[in-house]
Each structure stands twice: as C-alpha cells, then as structure tokens.
Design an enzyme around this catalytic site. Structure first.
Site, PDB file in Angstrom:
ATOM      1  N   LYS A  22      -2.765  -2.566  11.114  1.00 25.46           N
ATOM      2  CA  LYS A  22      -2.937  -2.188   9.702  1.00 25.46           C
ATOM      3  C   LYS A  22      -4.365  -1.733   9.429  1.00 25.46           C
ATOM      4  O   LYS A  22      -4.605  -0.703   8.803  1.00 25.46           O
ATOM      5  CB  LYS A  22      -2.614  -3.358   8.772  1.00 25.46           C
ATOM      6  N   ASN A  23      -5.343  -2.477   9.918  1.00 24.79           N
ATOM      7  CA  ASN A  23      -6.734  -2.185   9.582  1.00 24.79           C
ATOM      8  C   ASN A  23      -7.321  -1.022  10.378  1.00 24.79           C
ATOM      9  O   ASN A  23      -8.478  -0.668  10.198  1.00 24.79           O
ATOM     10  CB  ASN A  23      -7.586  -3.447   9.716  1.00 24.79           C
ATOM     11  N   ARG A  91      -7.599  -2.152  -1.777  1.00 26.59           N
ATOM     12  CA  ARG A  91      -9.020  -2.060  -1.430  1.00 26.59           C
ATOM     13  C   ARG A  91      -9.273  -1.104  -0.277  1.00 26.59           C
ATOM     14  O   ARG A  91     -10.203  -0.313  -0.274  1.00 26.59           O
ATOM     15  CB  ARG A  91      -9.557  -3.419  -1.028  1.00 26.59           C
ATOM     16  N   CYS A 115     -10.159  -9.290  -5.773  1.00 29.10           N
ATOM     17  CA  CYS A 115      -9.414  -9.811  -4.613  1.00 29.10           C
ATOM     18  C   CYS A 115      -9.593 -11.317  -4.605  1.00 29.10           C
ATOM     19  O   CYS A 115     -10.688 -11.821  -4.841  1.00 29.10           O
ATOM     20  CB  CYS A 115      -9.964  -9.198  -3.328  1.00 29.10           C
ATOM     21  N   ARG A 120     -15.978  -9.022  -3.040  1.00 24.71           N
ATOM     22  CA  ARG A 120     -15.834  -7.809  -2.222  1.00 24.71           C
ATOM     23  C   ARG A 120     -16.426  -6.564  -2.877  1.00 24.71           C
ATOM     24  O   ARG A 120     -15.723  -5.570  -3.101  1.00 24.71           O
ATOM     25  CB  ARG A 120     -14.382  -7.594  -1.825  1.00 24.71           C
ATOM     26  N   ASP A 305      -9.747 -13.084   9.531  1.00 30.19           N
ATOM     27  CA  ASP A 305      -8.334 -12.835   9.258  1.00 30.19           C
ATOM     28  C   ASP A 305      -7.413 -13.758  10.058  1.00 30.19           C
ATOM     29  O   ASP A 305      -6.185 -13.690   9.902  1.00 30.19           O
ATOM     30  CB  ASP A 305      -7.979 -11.373   9.548  1.00 30.19           C
ATOM     31  N   ILE A 327     -17.504 -15.195   6.129  1.00 24.63           N
ATOM     32  CA  ILE A 327     -17.385 -13.787   5.706  1.00 24.63           C
ATOM     33  C   ILE A 327     -17.022 -13.672   4.223  1.00 24.63           C
ATOM     34  O   ILE A 327     -17.635 -12.915   3.477  1.00 24.63           O
ATOM     35  CB  ILE A 327     -16.335 -13.062   6.569  1.00 24.63           C
ATOM     36  N   ARG A 397       2.486  -6.728   3.306  1.00 22.96           N
ATOM     37  CA  ARG A 397       1.359  -5.799   3.349  1.00 22.96           C
ATOM     38  C   ARG A 397       0.799  -5.665   4.761  1.00 22.96           C
ATOM     39  O   ARG A 397       0.191  -4.668   5.119  1.00 22.96           O
ATOM     40  CB  ARG A 397       0.233  -6.281   2.428  1.00 22.96           C
TER      41      ARG A 397
HETATM   42  C1  EPZ Z   1     -12.067  -5.427   6.416  1.00 21.74           C
HETATM   43  O1  EPZ Z   1     -12.319  -5.554   5.013  1.00 21.74           O
HETATM   44  C2  EPZ Z   1     -10.589  -5.780   6.608  1.00 21.74           C
HETATM   45  N1  EPZ Z   1      -9.786  -4.868   5.828  1.00 21.74           N
HETATM   46  C3  EPZ Z   1     -10.349  -7.217   6.158  1.00 21.74           C
HETATM   47  O2  EPZ Z   1      -8.996  -7.550   6.454  1.00 21.74           O
HETATM   48  C4  EPZ Z   1     -11.245  -8.144   6.945  1.00 21.74           C
HETATM   49  O3  EPZ Z   1     -11.098  -9.449   6.463  1.00 21.74           O
HETATM   50  C5  EPZ Z   1     -12.713  -7.710   6.789  1.00 21.74           C
HETATM   51  O4  EPZ Z   1     -12.878  -6.340   7.169  1.00 21.74           O
HETATM   52  C6  EPZ Z   1     -13.643  -8.547   7.644  1.00 21.74           C
HETATM   53  O5  EPZ Z   1     -13.286  -8.509   8.979  1.00 21.74           O
HETATM   54  C7  EPZ Z   1      -9.575  -3.605   6.299  1.00 21.74           C
HETATM   55  O6  EPZ Z   1     -10.046  -3.188   7.337  1.00 21.74           O
HETATM   56  C8  EPZ Z   1      -8.707  -2.713   5.461  1.00 21.74           C
HETATM   57  P1  EPZ Z   1     -16.231  -6.063   4.949  1.00 21.74           P
HETATM   58  P2  EPZ Z   1     -13.678  -4.991   4.390  1.00 21.74           P
HETATM   59  O7  EPZ Z   1     -16.745  -4.885   4.191  1.00 21.74           O
HETATM   60  O8  EPZ Z   1     -14.141  -3.821   5.162  1.00 21.74           O
HETATM   61  C9  EPZ Z   1     -19.364  -8.036   1.931  1.00 21.74           C
HETATM   62  C10 EPZ Z   1      -6.836  -8.447   6.095  1.00 21.74           C
HETATM   63  O9  EPZ Z   1      -6.450  -9.606   5.916  1.00 21.74           O
HETATM   64  N2  EPZ Z   1     -19.649  -6.657   1.495  1.00 21.74           N
HETATM   65  O10 EPZ Z   1     -16.482  -6.107   6.401  1.00 21.74           O
HETATM   66  O11 EPZ Z   1     -13.450  -4.845   2.946  1.00 21.74           O
HETATM   67  C11 EPZ Z   1     -17.940  -8.477   1.593  1.00 21.74           C
HETATM   68  O12 EPZ Z   1     -17.836  -8.929   0.281  1.00 21.74           O
HETATM   69  C12 EPZ Z   1      -8.118  -7.934   5.389  1.00 21.74           C
HETATM   70  O13 EPZ Z   1      -6.263  -7.613   6.838  1.00 21.74           O
HETATM   71  C13 EPZ Z   1     -20.634  -6.440   0.552  1.00 21.74           C
HETATM   72  O14 EPZ Z   1     -21.280  -7.367   0.078  1.00 21.74           O
HETATM   73  O15 EPZ Z   1     -14.666  -6.212   4.658  1.00 21.74           O
HETATM   74  C14 EPZ Z   1     -17.681  -9.543   2.638  1.00 21.74           C
HETATM   75  O16 EPZ Z   1     -18.180 -10.746   2.185  1.00 21.74           O
HETATM   76  C15 EPZ Z   1      -8.659  -8.917   4.419  1.00 21.74           C
HETATM   77  N3  EPZ Z   1     -20.860  -5.156   0.155  1.00 21.74           N
HETATM   78  C16 EPZ Z   1     -18.442  -9.017   3.852  1.00 21.74           C
HETATM   79  O17 EPZ Z   1     -19.430  -8.088   3.353  1.00 21.74           O
HETATM   80  C17 EPZ Z   1     -20.166  -4.083   0.663  1.00 21.74           C
HETATM   81  O18 EPZ Z   1     -20.415  -2.923   0.268  1.00 21.74           O
HETATM   82  C18 EPZ Z   1     -17.598  -8.311   4.903  1.00 21.74           C
HETATM   83  O19 EPZ Z   1     -16.781  -7.386   4.235  1.00 21.74           O
HETATM   84  C19 EPZ Z   1     -19.180  -4.327   1.632  1.00 21.74           C
HETATM   85  C20 EPZ Z   1     -18.930  -5.630   2.040  1.00 21.74           C
END
Ligand code: EPZ
Length: 417
Positions: A22-23, A91, A115, A120, A305, A327, A397
């Site tokens: 998915k990701n 998202r 979320c 996020r 995850d 995270i 999802r």
């Molecule tokens: C990706 O989300 C995945 N989703 C998530 O999977 C996964 O949990 C996550 O990466 C971490 O591995 C997809 O790929 C579609 P991040 P993403 O940006 O990219 C903070 C699932 O269950 N952050 O790496 O949105 C954020 O809040 C989902 O399949 C900022 O502060 O995650 C978090 O605490 C859930 N500012 C951390 O960084 C930003 O601009 C990591 O988030 C971006 C992120």
C-alpha cells in the site's frame, strides 16, 4: 458498516501470499502524473486507499483503468487542483503536490485531514518545496503552490525523517533544473521502489534507500511499466499471526530483509523464523513466548506500523514487555481495546508496559485505525470465544482480502455486513 467475527483458539497452518505494498503504490500512482505518456503499474493491491487514489488522479484529468492487479494510468492533460474532499480524506494523497508542481509549476491541494495516530503536519514537505523555489500560500483549507519559473535543484536536509516528505520532494525534483540533494532522507523500501519507477521513466536518481539521495533534473519523463514491491507490513502482520497462535505459516511473495527488525524480535521471543528462499519466510511457534522490549524507529528500525500487532503478541508472552513508540504521538489506541479482551497494559507517555501471558477472552471491540484493527484481529485469533470487531473499513484500507487469507490458513473468521 462491516464487522469481523472471529472465533479464537486455532493455530494457523499453511501458506499465505503477500500483496503489493500500500505505502509504495500510493506515491507510485502519484508519480504517473509526471508524464503525459501511459504508465502500467502491476501487483496493485485491491484496497480502498488505492481506489481512492485512482479517483484523485481521475479528478485531476488522468485516465485511470484498473484491471485485476494492474492499473493503467495516462495523465495526458491534467489540472493542478485536486478535489478538496478526496484529498482531505486520505493523507497519502498529499504526495501529488510534488509531481503537480514539478510538471505544471502549480499545485492546489487541500490540507490533509486529522489522523487519530498523531497531528501529522506537512511542514517538512512545504519547507522542502519552498527550498526548490516554490511560493506557497495556505488559505481556505487549501495549499496553493506555484513556481512560474520552474523548480530549481538545491540541497535539502530534513530536520526529521519523513517518508512521504522524501517521496514528495523526489517527485518535485526530477523535473527541476539542476541537482537536488536530499539529506536525512527516509530509507524505507517504498522510497526505493518509487525511485525505481522514476528511473524507468527517465529520471536520474542515485542513493534512494539511503540517507542521501541525489536527483539530477531532466526536461521530461516518459511512460513506464513497474511491479510494486511486497507489502512488508502485511508480511509482518502474518508473521505475528503465526507466532501468537502457536502455528506454522509459510509467507510467500515477501522480501525477508524488509522485516529484519521484526524477525530479530520474534526470534528473541522464542519463535522460529527461517528464510526458505529470497521471497519466502517460515514461522513456527509452539507457544511459550518470552517478553521482549521494542522501540519503534525509522527504517531499518522496528516499524511503527507493526507496533500494534507486536503489542498483541506481547500480551501472550511470559514477562513484562516495554513498547516505546517514537514516531507518532498517539499510537496506542488499540491498548484499551486489547484491555477490553483481558490484556494487562499500562500506558506511560510514549511507552506501553505489557504484562504478558494473560488469557484473552472474546469481546465486542472497535478498530480506531488501520494497524490497530490488525492488532485486534491478532488478539481475537488467540482469544477464548468469539470477538466482533467493528469499523473494519479501517482494515480494508491496508489489507487485501484479510478474512480470506486468514481463513485459508485455518482461522475461524467471517465478515458481517
Ligand atoms: C508514512 O506516513 C506511512 N504512510 C505510514 O503508514 C507510516 O506510519 C509512516 O510513514 C512512518 O513509517 C504512507 O506511506 C502512505 P512520516 P508519513 O512523514 O509519510 C512527522 C500505515 O499504517 N512529520 O514519515 O505520513 C510526523 O508527524 C501508515 O500504513 C512532521 O512533523 O509519515 C511523524 O511524527 C500510517 N512534519 C513523523 O514525522 C512533516 O512534514 C514521521 O512521519 C512530515 C512528518
């Protein structure tokens, strides 16, 4: 709204095949916006998020055709403004911003919705796009980004590792003038899979999958064909399913090394995990698992995850396990539902203290998010009696045909619609 009814107590036996990730498929579908030529994406999982992304691309003007596990996309003529409601609801769709800005020099997308697992924000995406020369404004729930002169390459260092942030900026930089270097980039396999597709489309990218990615901008990209990598989170979920039920599962179509961190923990807990070949893992457990602490981290660390699924497992292990979530700030929603089934879990800040080997009993529980719902399914597989899990739209999802795959290895599970 559908629910799942599960009767616990059956050790899982047999073979289960893993779907595409998915990701990986979400950013890869977004990448098709970077060319006016046809793209063919294979091993596409049948998930609600994927169909959603299809609607978003369609809204932008792309022709999108699903044919079994294949999606054909042709973004011949597209507009730069995405549908407000569609994007707000998922998202992962935020990563259309980079491709639209890179190709059309403009992008208008709604701010992603809230979320349950955390705030996020997307500040790192926006800061990176501004460094590439975009002017960004936010108003009326929209982000408006323009780069009339086109984007220009530069060095961007993320203050925090972000997966979709890395993917978004790679897709913005492939058509920018000059070289872009992304430092402290996400190393997740899904990032490398996206880069594989982009290189097939004519992009010049080095270092994807490492912390430093170099992108040499090109004038245009062409169409390509690509098969999505295996879903390591789905694979990890089935590895835990075998361990928690005291079963013997062969998981095919996966990439063992993508689950290195989980496998290490399962082996430390006492499960037998063997690599049968480059795409097959076998897990056996006769129960008697030991508690093992874990702390989530960016790849190649222990995936956030898989944290919920691992918590379900630790409710059945001897001893105390400390689970630290680093995270997301609110990713323990499943703990209270596991407690409803009889688990002993204490939450302290970003830690969950799980006092193991408590008999779980079937109950009516509610899924709060995608991975929380997976952990409730795992707990129900080992609980005494029947469990009904509500709001399983969350699980649809991210897991393709979950009840079919589980029933195929002996689980007593069915969907109540
Ligand atoms: C990706 O989300 C995945 N989703 C998530 O999977 C996964 O949990 C996550 O990466 C971490 O591995 C997809 O790929 C579609 P991040 P993403 O940006 O990219 C903070 C699932 O269950 N952050 O790496 O949105 C954020 O809040 C989902 O399949 C900022 O502060 O995650 C978090 O605490 C859930 N500012 C951390 O960084 C930003 O601009 C990591 O988030 C971006 C992120």
């Amino acid at each position: 709204m559908d629910s799942l009814l599960i009767k616990g107590g059956v050790p899982l036996h047999g073979e289960v095949n893993i779907s595409g990730a998915k990701n990986a498929v979400l950013p890869i579908m977004a990448a098709t916006l970077l060319t006016s030529e046809p793209c063919v994406i294979r091993r596409v999982p049948n998930l609600s998020d994927v169909r959603f992304m299809g609607q978003i691309l369609n809204w932008l003007g792309a022709q999108v055709r699903f044919e079994g596990e294949v999606v054909h996309v042709r973004a011949k003529k597209i507009k730069g403004a995405g549908d407000y409601d569609l994007i707000r609801k998922m998202r992962g769709s935020i990563c259309i911003m980079g491709p639209l800005l890179g190709r059309l020099r403009k992008a208008r997308v709604s701010l992603p919705g809230g979320c349950v697992i955390g705030a996020r924000p997307i500040n790192l995406h926006l800061a990176g796009l501004e460094q590439l020369g975009a002017q960004i404004q936010q108003a009326h729930g929209y982000i408006e980004a323009v780069a009339p002169q086109g984007l220009r390459g530069t060095t961007i260092r993320f203050e925090r590792i972000t997966v979709t942030g890395t993917e978004d900026l790679i897709m913005a930089a492939v058509l920018a003038r000059g070289e872009t270097v992304i430092e402290n980039a996400a190393r997740e396999p899904e990032v490398a899979d996206l880069a594989d597709l982009l290189v097939k489309m004519g992009a010049q990218i080095e270092g994807a999958g490492t912390a430093t990615i170099r992108i040499q901008g090109v004038a245009r990209l062409h169409g390509a064909e690509h098969a999505i990598i295996a879903d390591r989170i789905e694979a990890g979920t089935f590895l835990v399913a075998a361990a928690i039920t005291g079963g013997d599962l062969t998981v095919t179509g996966c990439v063992p090394e993508h689950n290195g961190a989980l496998i290490t923990k399962l082996q430390a807990a006492g499960a037998e995990v063997t690599e049968v070949d480059r795409s097959t893992l076998r897990v056996r457990s006769e129960g008697g698992l030991r508690s093992v602490d874990v702390s989530t981290a960016e790849y190649p660390g222990f995936a956030t995850d898989l944290q919920a699924q691992y918590m379900a497992l630790m409710t059945q292990a001897e001893g105390i396990a400390i689970i630290t979530e680093t995270i997301f700030e609110n990713r323990f929603m499943h703990a209270q539902e596991l407690a409803r089934m009889g688990a002993n879990i204490r939450l302290e800040g970003n830690q969950a203290i799980v006092a193991g080997r408590k008999e779980l009993t079937g109950a009516g529980v509610i899924a709060s998010d995608l991975r929380a719902s997976a952990s409730l399914v795992l707990a129900a597989l080992v609980a005494r009696g029947e469990t009904v899990i509500d709001r399983v739209y969350h699980i649809d999802r991210g897991y393709e045909k979950i009840e079919g795959k589980l029933a195929g290895v002996g689980a007593q599970i069915r969907r109540l619609d």
